[in-house]
Design a protein around this motif. Structure first.
Motif: not given
Length: 134
Positions: A43-66
């Motif tokens: 479960e911890a691995k699955r939640l970590g992968l879900d979080r990573l996927a969200r991070e990658v998805e939002s990288m393009g929308r995130r500003k440099k300071k973030d």
């Protein structure tokens, strides 16, 4: 002679015996953590992968300071995984009363400045792969 897959298997849980952070003497208390194949670890691995996927998805929308927050987000994800993988306490008390192993109590134990060293010892034990296999 070949390798018999039945000769090696992951254990369900591992007992981490706590030591005094200054002297390394045993404290008579332990934390039980989930092994690599335990449902809590999966479960911890699955939640970590879900979080990573969200991070990658939002990288393009995130500003440099973030991007400066990446280390903090990684620490938070690691803490959440450690909390999820904590199955039980043995011999851990507060003012003579046993502390129940609840997610809230685990979080408090792992984040309180006075007891944060416990999380460090548990995290160190998780890196000791040979303890998780027979």
């Amino acid at each position: 002679m070949g390798f018999d897959i039945a000769s090696v298997h992951a254990v369900d849980t591992v007992k981490v015996d706590l030591e005094h952070p200054g002297t390394r003497k045993p404290l008579g208390a332990s934390i039980i953590v989930a092994g690599f194949a335990h449902p809590k670890t999966l479960e911890a691995k699955r939640l970590g992968l879900d979080r990573l996927a969200r991070e990658v998805e939002s990288m393009g929308r995130r500003k440099k300071k973030d991007d400066n927050d990446a280390g903090q987000r990684l620490e938070e994800a690691s803490l959440e995984a450690l909390i999820l993988r904590t199955v039980a306490f043995e011999g851990i008390e507060e003012q003579g009363e046993p502390i129940p192993c609840t997610p809230e109590n685990v979080r408090k134990l792992y984040t309180d400045p006075l007891t944060r060293w416990i999380a460090d010892q548990v995290q160190e034990a998780l890196g000791d792969r040979e303890e998780f296999f027979k």
